[in-house]
Motif scaffolding. Structure first.
Motif: not given
Lengths: 305, 233
Positions: A50, A52, A76, A81, A83, A87-89, A101, A149, B109-110, B112-117
């Motif tokens: 994707x 990255x 993306x 994705x 992880x 990696x949640x907000x 998304x 997600x 991590x957050x 990076x994960x947001x970029x990946x979304x």
């Protein structure tokens, strides 16, 4: 949605090589697992899909389309994705995290949230959690939200980077079974990264064992790898060398069951042997492979965990 | 106390003048510092230059700055804007460091994960990095607010109305009541500002309620003001 790596290489400016000449075809609607120790480049390879990470050399194609020609943000958004550590907000509620998304791609908020509720059901989460913040959930629940997600935009491809690496063994087991169920229902082209060989064999249709520098040690189905390890590295990695996979029967079971022990003498599981005869050839020939393991070596996993 | 009751009008008008000097400096200081701090958090070189510059500016004595600003900008010496600009310079000097630390505190991590979304650059900033930098930014702006209100008393030395007038006037007349009145008014004003900013932060960051400051935010508070509040007076 097949994914193809063509002679991919990744070198960083400081001279370290993460991946050296890697080629692979990931078939559609199945799960391919990259497995290896840390530093083998498995996450780097995953993140190239994707964009990255961009490769220094070589190409990655999704259905024959070179991803380097696709705008990264758009790419993306159509690839799920998931992880480690979710990696949640942390400042968004569960429902808004799941709807991330679709909202980015312009779905009206109300509809995105409505759809997200359905996804909570799909990954086995109570709708009552929808308005909680991620910090208020357990690790296992957070990973489920992460999976929901990843599925929200209904992507054809799902990338999973050690998603179950940080949860305890019992929860991990649940999540793995849940993923197998989802995969049967949805049939996404999934690329999964792990350092746990048992997880790789459980989830992977195709397993890629990697050595340092992204060098492929062996590619195959779990049964092929276990039956014919390509070299000592693979044999050692899958545990054959340590005797963990070499099981012998001890006739001490209840009824028709025979107890199997590994080379170290630990009980590994039971196998049915009516009249003292094992009927193993049929099961393997039918292609069920080790997935249908009535021989389940849970003791190994507990030992590794 | 009689003096206080008979001068309530003056206390009130001085307080309003004080607020008028401080609020633009605090708000603008925040607005200017956020992009500078973001830049400093992304580039080591920018961080070095900006934070050093901030430290240097902060060491300029307050009275010198208030006198220098009209000379440099060509404004009339009695224009209150001189004081506000001087306060703005101090606010930025403190706040840039807080803002740089705030953006550095956002979990990699957050991000990076947001970029990946599929968050684009601007979406990542407005929807992820800025809100997550919020708690440390809030801690920084609280320090700036208290420091600015304390520093603004220097306006009295160049003849601009503020609560500092009670200090200069009281000293000249050896009249302690007036000095103490000014001191209490400054403390109360600082406390009110702190509470208001805290409430704004609470309203804007509902996910953060009930959580204590991160250790990083606490560290920012401790190091943000090298000489302590009011060191420039």
């Amino acid at each position: 949605m097949s994914i193809e790596f063509r002679h991919v290489r990744k070198t960083y400016p400081d001279g370290t090589t993460a991946v050296e000449d890697f080629s692979l075809v990931v078939p559609s609607h199945s799960t391919t697992v990259f497995v290896g120790s840390s530093g083998c480049g498995k996450t780097t390879l995953l993140r190239m899909i994707n964009r990255m990470v961009d490769p220094s050399d070589g190409q990655i194609l999704i259905d024959e389309e070179d991803v380097s020609r696709v705008e990264p943000v758009a790419l993306r958004r159509r690839i799920g994705y998931v992880m480690q550590n979710s990696g949640l907000l942390p400042h968004r509620t569960v429902i808004d995290n799941v709807a991330t998304v679709p909202i980015l791609t312009g779905t009206p908020k109300a509809k995105a949230r409505q759809d997200a509720l359905g996804l909570l059901d799909r990954v086995g989460l109570d709708r009552a959690l929808a308005n909680r913040y991620p910090g208020q959930l357990s690790g296992g629940q957070q990973q489920r939200v992460g999976v929901a997600r990843g599925l929200a935009a209904d992507p054809n491809i799902l990338l999973m980077d050690e998603p179950f690496g940080a949860v305890d063994p019992i929860v991990r087991d649940e999540l793995q079974q849940e993923l197998l169920r989802l995969q049967r229902e949805l049939g996404k082209t999934t690329v999964f990264v792990t350092h746990d060989i048992d997880e790789a064999f459980l989830l992977g249709t195709q397993v890629v064992i990697l050595k340092r520098g992204g060098v492929v040690a062996q590619i195959g189905t779990p049964a092929e790898i276990l039956a014919n390890p390509a070299d000592d590295f693979v044999a050692d990695f899958v545990g054959a060398k340590r005797g963990k996979r070499r099981l012998t029967a001890e006739e001490r079971g209840a009824g028709d069951d025979v107890l199997l022990v590994d080379a170290a003498g630990y009980p590994a599981g039971l196998i049915a042997a009516p009249g003292g005869r094992l009927e193993l050839a049929d099961a393997l020939a039918a292609g069920a492979g080790p997935k249908s393991r009535s021989v389940s070596n849970k003791t190994d996993q507990a030992g590794d965990a | 106390m009689d003096w206080v009751w008979s001068h309530l009008d003056l206390i009130w008008s001085s307080t309003l003048a004080h607020v008028a000097l401080c609020v633009p400096a605090i708000v603008l200081g925040f607005v200017v510092s956020v992009p500078l701090g973001y830049w400093a958090s992304r580039s080591t070189a920018a961080r070095g230059v900006l934070l050093t510059l901030g430290n240097v500016l902060y060491t300029i004595p307050g009275i010198a700055l208030v006198v220098l600003v009209p000379v440099v900008l060509g404004l009339p010496i009695l224009n209150p804007l001189n004081v506000t600009i001087a306060l703005l310079i101090y606010a930025v000097a403190i706040m840039v460091r807080s803002a740089a630390d705030a953006f550095a505190s956002v979990d990699a991590d957050v991000r990076g994960s947001a970029r990946a979304q599929g968050f684009s650059g601007p979406q990542l900033f407005w929807r992820v990095e800025l809100p997550l930098a919020g708690p440390v930014l809030l801690a920084g702006i609280r320090v700036v607010s208290v420091s600015t209100i304390s520093l603004a008393t220097v306006a009295a030395l160049v003849g601009i109305p503020s609560l500092g007038g009670f200090f200069t006037d009281g000293f000249q007349r050896s009249f302690a009541t007036e000095v103490v009145t000014g001191l209490v008014a400054v403390l109360v004003l600082a406390a009110v500002f702190d509470v208001v900013i805290g409430l704004i932060g609470r309203a804007l960051m509902p996910w953060n309620r009930g959580r204590r400051l991160t250790s990083r935010a606490a560290k920012t508070l401790a190091t943000a003001v090298p000489g302590g509040v009011g060191a420039n007076l």
